[in-house]
Design a protein around this motif. Sequence first.
Motif, PDB file in Angstrom:
ATOM      1  N   LEU A  77       0.854  -1.192   0.000  1.00  0.00           N
ATOM      2  CA  LEU A  77       0.000   0.000   0.000  1.00  0.00           C
ATOM      3  C   LEU A  77       0.883   1.233   0.000  1.00  0.00           C
ATOM      4  CD1 LEU A  77      -3.113   0.852   0.437  1.00  0.00           C
ATOM      5  CD2 LEU A  77      -2.390   1.320   2.793  1.00  0.00           C
ATOM      6  N   ALA A  78       0.512   2.221  -0.808  1.00  0.00           N
ATOM      7  CA  ALA A  78       1.209   3.507  -0.799  1.00  0.00           C
ATOM      8  C   ALA A  78       0.367   4.514  -0.024  1.00  0.00           C
ATOM      9  CB  ALA A  78       1.428   3.999  -2.232  1.00  0.00           C
ATOM     10  N   THR A  79       1.033   5.326   0.779  1.00  0.00           N
ATOM     11  CA  THR A  79       0.345   6.380   1.514  1.00  0.00           C
ATOM     12  C   THR A  79       1.245   7.600   1.593  1.00  0.00           C
ATOM     13  OG1 THR A  79      -0.923   6.890   3.530  1.00  0.00           O
ATOM     14  CG2 THR A  79       1.149   5.692   3.814  1.00  0.00           C
ATOM     15  N   PHE A  80       0.735   8.675   2.170  1.00  0.00           N
ATOM     16  CA  PHE A  80       1.501   9.906   2.244  1.00  0.00           C
ATOM     17  C   PHE A  80       2.696   9.762   3.188  1.00  0.00           C
ATOM     18  CE2 PHE A  80      -2.809  11.775   1.311  1.00  0.00           C
ATOM     19  CZ  PHE A  80      -2.502  12.188   0.020  1.00  0.00           C
ATOM     20  N   HIS A  81       3.772  10.425   2.835  1.00  0.00           N
ATOM     21  CA  HIS A  81       4.926  10.505   3.725  1.00  0.00           C
ATOM     22  C   HIS A  81       4.575  11.450   4.875  1.00  0.00           C
ATOM     23  CE1 HIS A  81       9.004  11.261   5.152  1.00  0.00           C
ATOM     24  NE2 HIS A  81       9.426  10.271   4.383  1.00  0.00           N
ATOM     25  N   PRO A  82       4.996  11.125   6.100  1.00  0.00           N
ATOM     26  CA  PRO A  82       4.687  12.033   7.220  1.00  0.00           C
ATOM     27  C   PRO A  82       5.176  13.461   7.004  1.00  0.00           C
ATOM     28  CG  PRO A  82       5.481   9.936   8.038  1.00  0.00           C
ATOM     29  CD  PRO A  82       5.642   9.887   6.557  1.00  0.00           C
ATOM     30  N   ALA A  83       6.286  13.646   6.298  1.00  0.00           N
ATOM     31  CA  ALA A  83       6.769  15.005   6.033  1.00  0.00           C
ATOM     32  C   ALA A  83       5.756  15.775   5.190  1.00  0.00           C
ATOM     33  CB  ALA A  83       8.123  14.954   5.323  1.00  0.00           C
ATOM     34  N   TYR A  84       5.093  15.101   4.265  1.00  0.00           N
ATOM     35  CA  TYR A  84       4.048  15.751   3.468  1.00  0.00           C
ATOM     36  C   TYR A  84       2.877  16.153   4.359  1.00  0.00           C
ATOM     37  CZ  TYR A  84       0.109  16.220   0.254  1.00  0.00           C
ATOM     38  OH  TYR A  84      -1.011  16.679  -0.407  1.00  0.00           O
ATOM     39  N   LEU A  85       2.531  15.304   5.302  1.00  0.00           N
ATOM     40  CA  LEU A  85       1.405  15.607   6.186  1.00  0.00           C
ATOM     41  C   LEU A  85       1.724  16.786   7.105  1.00  0.00           C
ATOM     42  CD1 LEU A  85       0.325  11.974   7.107  1.00  0.00           C
ATOM     43  CD2 LEU A  85      -0.699  13.504   5.413  1.00  0.00           C
ATOM     44  N   LEU A  86       2.990  16.963   7.449  1.00  0.00           N
ATOM     45  CA  LEU A  86       3.367  18.135   8.245  1.00  0.00           C
ATOM     46  C   LEU A  86       3.161  19.413   7.459  1.00  0.00           C
ATOM     47  CD1 LEU A  86       6.634  16.840   9.964  1.00  0.00           C
ATOM     48  CD2 LEU A  86       4.439  17.321  11.072  1.00  0.00           C
ATOM     49  N   ARG A  87       3.397  19.350   6.159  1.00  0.00           N
ATOM     50  CA  ARG A  87       3.208  20.526   5.306  1.00  0.00           C
ATOM     51  C   ARG A  87       1.761  20.689   4.875  1.00  0.00           C
ATOM     52  NH1 ARG A  87       7.582  17.965   2.721  1.00  0.00           N
ATOM     53  NH2 ARG A  87       6.202  17.455   0.971  1.00  0.00           N
ATOM     54  N   THR A  88       1.036  19.574   4.768  1.00  0.00           N
ATOM     55  CA  THR A  88      -0.331  19.593   4.253  1.00  0.00           C
ATOM     56  C   THR A  88      -1.234  18.826   5.215  1.00  0.00           C
ATOM     57  OG1 THR A  88       0.694  19.455   2.049  1.00  0.00           O
ATOM     58  CG2 THR A  88      -1.704  19.265   2.151  1.00  0.00           C
ATOM     59  N   PRO A  89      -1.642  19.448   6.315  1.00  0.00           N
ATOM     60  CA  PRO A  89      -2.445  18.729   7.317  1.00  0.00           C
ATOM     61  C   PRO A  89      -3.760  18.179   6.780  1.00  0.00           C
ATOM     62  CG  PRO A  89      -1.572  20.779   8.226  1.00  0.00           C
ATOM     63  CD  PRO A  89      -1.298  20.812   6.757  1.00  0.00           C
ATOM     64  N   LEU A  90      -4.293  18.771   5.700  1.00  0.00           N
ATOM     65  CA  LEU A  90      -5.550  18.263   5.146  1.00  0.00           C
ATOM     66  C   LEU A  90      -5.422  16.829   4.650  1.00  0.00           C
ATOM     67  CD1 LEU A  90      -6.880  21.393   3.205  1.00  0.00           C
ATOM     68  CD2 LEU A  90      -7.724  20.454   5.370  1.00  0.00           C
ATOM     69  N   GLY A  91      -4.195  16.406   4.349  1.00  0.00           N
ATOM     70  CA  GLY A  91      -3.999  15.042   3.881  1.00  0.00           C
ATOM     71  C   GLY A  91      -4.132  13.996   4.977  1.00  0.00           C
ATOM     72  N   LYS A  92      -4.201  14.432   6.232  1.00  0.00           N
ATOM     73  CA  LYS A  92      -4.279  13.469   7.330  1.00  0.00           C
ATOM     74  C   LYS A  92      -5.582  12.661   7.286  1.00  0.00           C
ATOM     75  CE  LYS A  92      -1.290  16.014  10.516  1.00  0.00           C
ATOM     76  NZ  LYS A  92      -1.186  16.689  11.834  1.00  0.00           N
ATOM     77  N   ARG A  93      -6.637  13.245   6.732  1.00  0.00           N
ATOM     78  CA  ARG A  93      -7.903  12.506   6.648  1.00  0.00           C
ATOM     79  C   ARG A  93      -7.749  11.288   5.749  1.00  0.00           C
ATOM     80  NH1 ARG A  93     -13.204  15.842   5.161  1.00  0.00           N
ATOM     81  NH2 ARG A  93     -12.557  16.759   7.149  1.00  0.00           N
ATOM     82  N   MET A  94      -7.093  11.477   4.587  1.00  0.00           N
ATOM     83  CA  MET A  94      -6.870  10.333   3.689  1.00  0.00           C
ATOM     84  C   MET A  94      -5.855   9.363   4.278  1.00  0.00           C
ATOM     85  SD  MET A  94      -6.985  12.109  -0.091  1.00  0.00           S
ATOM     86  CE  MET A  94      -6.044  13.567   0.371  1.00  0.00           C
ATOM     87  N   ALA A  95      -4.839   9.882   4.977  1.00  0.00           N
ATOM     88  CA  ALA A  95      -3.861   9.005   5.609  1.00  0.00           C
ATOM     89  C   ALA A  95      -4.521   8.134   6.678  1.00  0.00           C
ATOM     90  CB  ALA A  95      -2.730   9.833   6.221  1.00  0.00           C
ATOM     91  N   TRP A  96      -5.524   8.688   7.375  1.00  0.00           N
ATOM     92  CA  TRP A  96      -6.235   7.910   8.390  1.00  0.00           C
ATOM     93  C   TRP A  96      -6.972   6.739   7.742  1.00  0.00           C
ATOM     94  CZ3 TRP A  96      -6.432   6.168  12.932  1.00  0.00           C
ATOM     95  CH2 TRP A  96      -7.621   5.713  13.525  1.00  0.00           C
ATOM     96  N   ARG A  97      -7.536   6.969   6.573  1.00  0.00           N
ATOM     97  CA  ARG A  97      -8.190   5.864   5.862  1.00  0.00           C
ATOM     98  C   ARG A  97      -7.178   4.777   5.516  1.00  0.00           C
ATOM     99  NH1 ARG A  97     -11.330   9.642   1.473  1.00  0.00           N
ATOM    100  NH2 ARG A  97     -12.689  10.772   2.937  1.00  0.00           N
TER     101      ARG A  97
END
Length: 305
Positions: free
Chosen positions: A269-289
């Motif tokens: 499975l591919a998911t967002f890198h945590p560094a991306y989530l630090l810059r783009t907090p809106l991506g945390k919703r998809m990362a949670w999925r």
Amino acid sequence: MSSTLSDSGSGDDWAGDRDALADILAFHLEAGVDVALGEEPVNRFAESEASRAAPSTAPARDASRPALTRAPASPPADEPAARRAVAPAPALLSPAAPPPPDVAALEAREAAASAPDLDALRALLESFDGCPLKHTATRLVFADGNPAARLMLVGEAPGREEDIEGKPFVGRSGKLLDRMLAAIGIDRTSAYIANVVPWRPPGNRTPTPQETAICLPFIRRQIELANPDILVCLGGPSAQTLLGIRDGITKARGRWMAYDTGRRVIPALATFHPAYLLRTPLGKRMAWRDLLAIEAKLAEKPDGA
């Protein structure tokens, strides 16, 4: 200065400026800018253009005349023989340059294939000189966590904090990754964490395709030897390198794919890198999925169970 600040009532302003400067320094350290080279920026491109445009001042040599080679100077006749015997040796040559990328990649494939276990693979990486990043990094960043865990996570390359400690994901992004895993009941004793490239690129720059190709056989062998039940690629570069996807991470994330180690096929499975989530907090919703999908997959019986 203190009296001036006290008289003008600007002490709070100075404290605010100091905090702002501290934040700026912290930002640059996190980005990998940890060496001050000068007070003013230098346009290296302009210097390069000027050097190419400047005419050569060296006199041309007559091709009809052979080049002269200066013979080594003979010691004075009256110099003691003992002094001549201990004359300083010439300066040592700089270390040999790494082999060409295609040769280094071939050597990496042969070396990685010969590793019987993870300890041997780490020792091979410690002695491997084919990747130029090794000569600019502080130390090898091989892996962290439990190599017998069912879950393996792979990022792209280590950063400044990882380069200092020799472990992957220990900086700000690593702390966020720990919190993400804890949300589904996982910590570093129940996960195995590595990077495609085990040496930090200078200034945290993106590894070149040649550097990634040289390191690829080692991470492939590392995955094969760890033999996890689930592989998670953190970020687009890791997913593109290991899973061969061409889509961006936003399109590729959340889809289960197959990773073939040569011995078995592993759900990946591919998911967002945590560094991306630090810059783009809106991506945390998809990362949670994605985390919930990983949790559900771990709840299933592994192959052969």
